[in-house]
Design a protein around this motif. Structure first.
Motif, PDB file in Angstrom:
ATOM      1  N   LEU A  62       0.667  -1.234  -0.026  1.00 20.53           N
ATOM      2  CA  LEU A  62      -0.135   0.023   0.034  1.00 20.53           C
ATOM      3  C   LEU A  62       0.879   1.188  -0.045  1.00 20.53           C
ATOM      4  CD1 LEU A  62      -2.885  -1.036   2.335  1.00 20.53           C
ATOM      5  CD2 LEU A  62      -2.816  -1.052  -0.210  1.00 20.53           C
ATOM      6  N   GLU A  63       2.321   1.072  -0.389  1.00 19.65           N
ATOM      7  CA  GLU A  63       3.251   2.048  -0.342  1.00 19.65           C
ATOM      8  C   GLU A  63       2.562   3.294  -1.568  1.00 19.65           C
ATOM      9  OE1 GLU A  63       7.794   3.228  -1.219  1.00 19.65           O
ATOM     10  OE2 GLU A  63       7.130   1.238  -0.389  1.00 19.65           O
ATOM     11  N   GLY A  64       2.361   4.407  -1.135  1.00 18.44           N
ATOM     12  CA  GLY A  64       1.879   5.356  -2.074  1.00 18.44           C
ATOM     13  C   GLY A  64       0.481   5.299  -2.439  1.00 18.44           C
ATOM     14  N   PHE A  65      -0.112   4.604  -1.631  1.00 23.64           N
ATOM     15  CA  PHE A  65      -1.723   4.352  -1.908  1.00 23.64           C
ATOM     16  C   PHE A  65      -2.342   5.684  -1.453  1.00 23.64           C
ATOM     17  CE2 PHE A  65      -6.087   3.214  -0.618  1.00 23.64           C
ATOM     18  CZ  PHE A  65      -6.334   2.585  -1.853  1.00 23.64           C
ATOM     19  N   ALA A  66      -1.745   6.132  -0.311  1.00 21.38           N
ATOM     20  CA  ALA A  66      -2.464   7.521   0.386  1.00 21.38           C
ATOM     21  C   ALA A  66      -2.378   8.688  -0.774  1.00 21.38           C
ATOM     22  CB  ALA A  66      -1.838   7.815   1.578  1.00 21.38           C
ATOM     23  N   GLU A  67      -1.159   8.813  -1.406  1.00 20.06           N
ATOM     24  CA  GLU A  67      -0.908   9.816  -2.251  1.00 20.06           C
ATOM     25  C   GLU A  67      -1.928   9.655  -3.718  1.00 20.06           C
ATOM     26  OE1 GLU A  67       1.264   7.910  -0.958  1.00 20.06           O
ATOM     27  OE2 GLU A  67       2.523   9.572   0.212  1.00 20.06           O
ATOM     28  N   ALA A  68      -2.036   8.216  -3.888  1.00 23.58           N
ATOM     29  CA  ALA A  68      -2.636   7.730  -5.371  1.00 23.58           C
ATOM     30  C   ALA A  68      -4.101   8.125  -4.952  1.00 23.58           C
ATOM     31  CB  ALA A  68      -2.858   6.302  -5.478  1.00 23.58           C
ATOM     32  N   VAL A  69      -4.824   8.385  -3.821  1.00 23.10           N
ATOM     33  CA  VAL A  69      -6.189   8.629  -3.429  1.00 23.10           C
ATOM     34  C   VAL A  69      -6.461  10.127  -2.910  1.00 23.10           C
ATOM     35  CG1 VAL A  69      -7.036   6.353  -3.573  1.00 23.10           C
ATOM     36  CG2 VAL A  69      -6.296   7.357  -1.515  1.00 23.10           C
ATOM     37  N   ALA A  70      -5.270  10.753  -2.917  1.00 20.99           N
ATOM     38  CA  ALA A  70      -5.307  12.060  -1.899  1.00 20.99           C
ATOM     39  C   ALA A  70      -6.413  12.914  -2.585  1.00 20.99           C
ATOM     40  CB  ALA A  70      -3.888  12.536  -2.291  1.00 20.99           C
ATOM     41  N   GLY A  71      -6.562  12.848  -4.150  1.00 18.70           N
ATOM     42  CA  GLY A  71      -7.321  13.938  -4.856  1.00 18.70           C
ATOM     43  C   GLY A  71      -8.892  13.685  -4.557  1.00 18.70           C
ATOM     44  N   SER A  72      -8.965  12.486  -4.100  1.00 21.06           N
ATOM     45  CA  SER A  72     -10.501  12.015  -3.933  1.00 21.06           C
ATOM     46  C   SER A  72     -10.846  11.943  -2.413  1.00 21.06           C
ATOM     47  CB  SER A  72     -10.746  10.668  -4.696  1.00 21.06           C
ATOM     48  OG  SER A  72     -10.003   9.759  -4.414  1.00 21.06           O
ATOM     49  N   ARG A  73     -10.049  12.209  -1.613  1.00 25.57           N
ATOM     50  CA  ARG A  73     -10.123  12.012  -0.186  1.00 25.57           C
ATOM     51  C   ARG A  73     -11.532  12.660   0.286  1.00 25.57           C
ATOM     52  NH1 ARG A  73      -5.139  14.733   0.773  1.00 25.57           N
ATOM     53  NH2 ARG A  73      -5.457  16.811   1.286  1.00 25.57           N
ATOM     54  N   GLU A  74     -12.053  13.620  -0.361  1.00 28.41           N
ATOM     55  CA  GLU A  74     -13.116  14.313   0.258  1.00 28.41           C
ATOM     56  C   GLU A  74     -14.325  13.439  -0.002  1.00 28.41           C
ATOM     57  OE1 GLU A  74     -13.181  17.451   1.924  1.00 28.41           O
ATOM     58  OE2 GLU A  74     -11.209  17.289   1.788  1.00 28.41           O
ATOM     59  N   LYS A  75     -14.256  12.762  -1.254  1.00 28.73           N
ATOM     60  CA  LYS A  75     -15.551  11.988  -1.561  1.00 28.73           C
ATOM     61  C   LYS A  75     -15.374  10.528  -1.654  1.00 28.73           C
ATOM     62  CE  LYS A  75     -17.465  15.410  -4.488  1.00 28.73           C
ATOM     63  NZ  LYS A  75     -18.814  15.796  -4.669  1.00 28.73           N
ATOM     64  N   LEU A  76     -14.280  10.105  -1.554  1.00 28.41           N
ATOM     65  CA  LEU A  76     -13.978   8.384  -1.487  1.00 28.41           C
ATOM     66  C   LEU A  76     -14.908   8.153  -0.213  1.00 28.41           C
ATOM     67  CD1 LEU A  76     -12.801   6.523  -3.376  1.00 28.41           C
ATOM     68  CD2 LEU A  76     -10.793   6.635  -1.945  1.00 28.41           C
ATOM     69  N   THR A  77     -15.782   7.062  -0.407  1.00 26.05           N
ATOM     70  CA  THR A  77     -16.423   6.387   0.626  1.00 26.05           C
ATOM     71  C   THR A  77     -16.368   4.836   0.492  1.00 26.05           C
ATOM     72  OG1 THR A  77     -18.368   6.191  -0.980  1.00 26.05           O
ATOM     73  CG2 THR A  77     -18.355   8.302   0.722  1.00 26.05           C
ATOM     74  N   THR A  78     -16.001   4.447  -0.373  1.00 23.72           N
ATOM     75  CA  THR A  78     -15.620   2.827  -0.517  1.00 23.72           C
ATOM     76  C   THR A  78     -14.616   2.556  -1.372  1.00 23.72           C
ATOM     77  OG1 THR A  78     -18.204   2.689  -0.468  1.00 23.72           O
ATOM     78  CG2 THR A  78     -16.849   0.764  -1.183  1.00 23.72           C
ATOM     79  N   ILE A  79     -13.844   1.629  -0.584  1.00 23.95           N
ATOM     80  CA  ILE A  79     -12.567   1.044  -1.031  1.00 23.95           C
ATOM     81  C   ILE A  79     -12.467  -0.290  -0.853  1.00 23.95           C
ATOM     82  CG2 ILE A  79     -10.006   1.004  -1.320  1.00 23.95           C
ATOM     83  CD1 ILE A  79      -9.957   3.901  -0.137  1.00 23.95           C
ATOM     84  N   TYR A  80     -12.444  -1.215  -1.878  1.00 25.95           N
ATOM     85  CA  TYR A  80     -12.371  -2.929  -1.688  1.00 25.95           C
ATOM     86  C   TYR A  80     -11.104  -3.035  -2.036  1.00 25.95           C
ATOM     87  CZ  TYR A  80     -17.573  -2.584  -1.751  1.00 25.95           C
ATOM     88  OH  TYR A  80     -19.063  -2.490  -1.436  1.00 25.95           O
ATOM     89  N   LEU A  81     -10.436  -3.754  -1.204  1.00 32.80           N
ATOM     90  CA  LEU A  81      -9.097  -4.392  -1.296  1.00 32.80           C
ATOM     91  C   LEU A  81      -8.858  -5.917  -1.207  1.00 32.80           C
ATOM     92  CD1 LEU A  81      -6.964  -1.494   0.231  1.00 32.80           C
ATOM     93  CD2 LEU A  81      -6.397  -2.345  -1.914  1.00 32.80           C
ATOM     94  N   GLU A  82     -10.032  -6.309  -0.729  1.00 29.79           N
ATOM     95  CA  GLU A  82      -9.807  -7.721  -0.185  1.00 29.79           C
ATOM     96  C   GLU A  82      -9.078  -8.653  -1.405  1.00 29.79           C
ATOM     97  OE1 GLU A  82     -14.230  -7.089  -1.179  1.00 29.79           O
ATOM     98  OE2 GLU A  82     -12.665  -6.243  -0.259  1.00 29.79           O
ATOM     99  N   ASN A  83      -8.706  -9.844  -0.820  1.00 29.68           N
ATOM    100  CA  ASN A  83      -8.054 -10.846  -1.868  1.00 29.68           C
ATOM    101  C   ASN A  83      -6.619 -10.165  -2.712  1.00 29.68           C
ATOM    102  OD1 ASN A  83      -9.782 -12.891  -0.981  1.00 29.68           O
ATOM    103  ND2 ASN A  83     -11.051 -12.176  -2.489  1.00 29.68           N
ATOM    104  N   ASN A  84      -6.015  -9.201  -2.038  1.00 27.34           N
ATOM    105  CA  ASN A  84      -4.682  -8.775  -2.442  1.00 27.34           C
ATOM    106  C   ASN A  84      -3.667  -9.276  -1.356  1.00 27.34           C
ATOM    107  OD1 ASN A  84      -4.890  -6.976  -4.925  1.00 27.34           O
ATOM    108  ND2 ASN A  84      -6.642  -6.292  -3.775  1.00 27.34           N
TER     109      ASN A  84
END
Length: 104
Positions: A62-84
């Motif tokens: 998940l390195e760099g993940f916070a930066e990748a979704v930084a632009g949408s942090r105001e709106k992003l409500t659902t992230i599915y990451l299972e089975n990784n």
């Protein structure tokens, strides 16, 4: 282009890299589940993103993940990451905390 596109479903396509998404600035839903992704890329411009489906890929870190979704942090409500692989690592770390009683 497809600038007005709000939902994009790309699951089960054997995709190995996220690219060509940065111009889709109105995207609210991005489903790239069940592919062969190893990282999350090319989405910082997606400021309207609400749902991000990344499950069933090969994302090891998940390195760099916070930066990748930084632009949408105001709106992003659902992230599915299972089975990784990154989720198994995260769960094993969390299990070391005695206060954690449930992980799903």
């Amino acid at each position: 282009g497809c600038v007005a596109l709000e939902e994009l479903y790309l699951s089960h396509n054997g995709i190995t890299k996220m690219e060509g998404l940065s111009s889709l600035v109105n995207l609210r839903v991005l489903d790239v589940s069940s592919n062969k992704l190893t990282s999350v890329d090319d989405i910082p411009n997606l400021t309207q993103l609400e749902d991000l489906w990344l499950n069933d890929n090969q994302i090891e870190s998940l390195e760099g993940f916070a930066e990748a979704v930084a632009g949408s942090r105001e709106k992003l409500t659902t992230i599915y990451l299972e089975n990784n692989p990154c989720v198994r690592i995260l769960f094993s770390l969390l299990l070391e905390f005695s206060s954690v009683s449930t992980i799903s």
